[in-house]
Design a protein around this motif. Structure first.
Motif, PDB file in Angstrom:
ATOM      1  N   GLY A 108       1.380  -1.059   0.180  1.00 43.27           N
ATOM      2  CA  GLY A 108      -0.123   0.096  -0.099  1.00 43.27           C
ATOM      3  C   GLY A 108       0.966   1.417   0.147  1.00 43.27           C
ATOM      4  N   PRO A 148       1.504   1.573   8.159  1.00 37.06           N
ATOM      5  CA  PRO A 148       1.361   0.528   6.925  1.00 37.06           C
ATOM      6  C   PRO A 148       0.072  -0.493   7.195  1.00 37.06           C
ATOM      7  CG  PRO A 148       2.978   0.366   8.741  1.00 37.06           C
ATOM      8  CD  PRO A 148       2.249   2.104   8.522  1.00 37.06           C
ATOM      9  N   SER A 158      -2.162   1.950   5.235  1.00 34.11           N
ATOM     10  CA  SER A 158      -2.116   1.932   4.499  1.00 34.11           C
ATOM     11  C   SER A 158      -2.150   3.551   3.817  1.00 34.11           C
ATOM     12  CB  SER A 158      -2.241   1.933   2.776  1.00 34.11           C
ATOM     13  OG  SER A 158      -1.668   0.153   2.645  1.00 34.11           O
TER      14      SER A 158
END
Length: 142
Positions: free
Chosen positions: A88, A121, A124
């Motif tokens: 992502g 993370p 994303s």
């Protein structure tokens, strides 16, 4: 802009030289901001004592900067832009550090001023932190 990195509690220790910089820039296809290069030449893998900053309505701090190396081994800037690239992560974002919560601090080479952004993370999502690396350093406080 030149910074006195010691005022942020950063110890001077680096083997990064012009050859290393050239290799990393060539590998990643980018030209890094001068003040960021000044930091990695002063201290590779810096862990500033003074590095708290805010973005949106959040506050965080730098846990550590990644090793500035052309080797794509874990926790290097080259690894995060290659084999270790998080799912992502938008193209053009280069992770240079991690914050205390595990988010990635990235340089966004898709913008003319090379903005600094936080990448989550887990979701994303990216969040703008500053319009350039100099301004990012200017946000740091205890």
């Amino acid at each position: 802009m030149k910074f006195d990195w010691s005022t942020f509690g950063i110890e001077q220790r680096s083997s990064v030289d012009a050859n290393t910089i050239s290799q990393v820039e060539k590998r990643l296809g980018v030209i890094f901001p001068e003040s960021y290069l000044d930091l990695v030449k002063y201290s590779d893998e810096a862990s500033p004592e003074v590095s708290s900053f805010s973005y949106d309505d959040e506050g965080t701090c730098i846990s550590e900067f990644f090793s500035f190396s052309p080797d794509a081994t874990p926790y290097t800037i080259s690894w995060y832009s290659g084999a270790g690239k998080p799912p992502g992560l938008p193209n053009g974002l280069v992770p240079i550090a991690r914050d205390a919560g595990g988010y990635l601090v990235c340089l966004n080479f898709n913008t003319p001023s090379i903005t600094v952004e936080i990448f989550d993370p887990n979701s994303s999502k990216t969040h703008l932190v500053s319009n350039n690396f100099d301004d990012f350093i200017g946000l740091w406080s205890e």
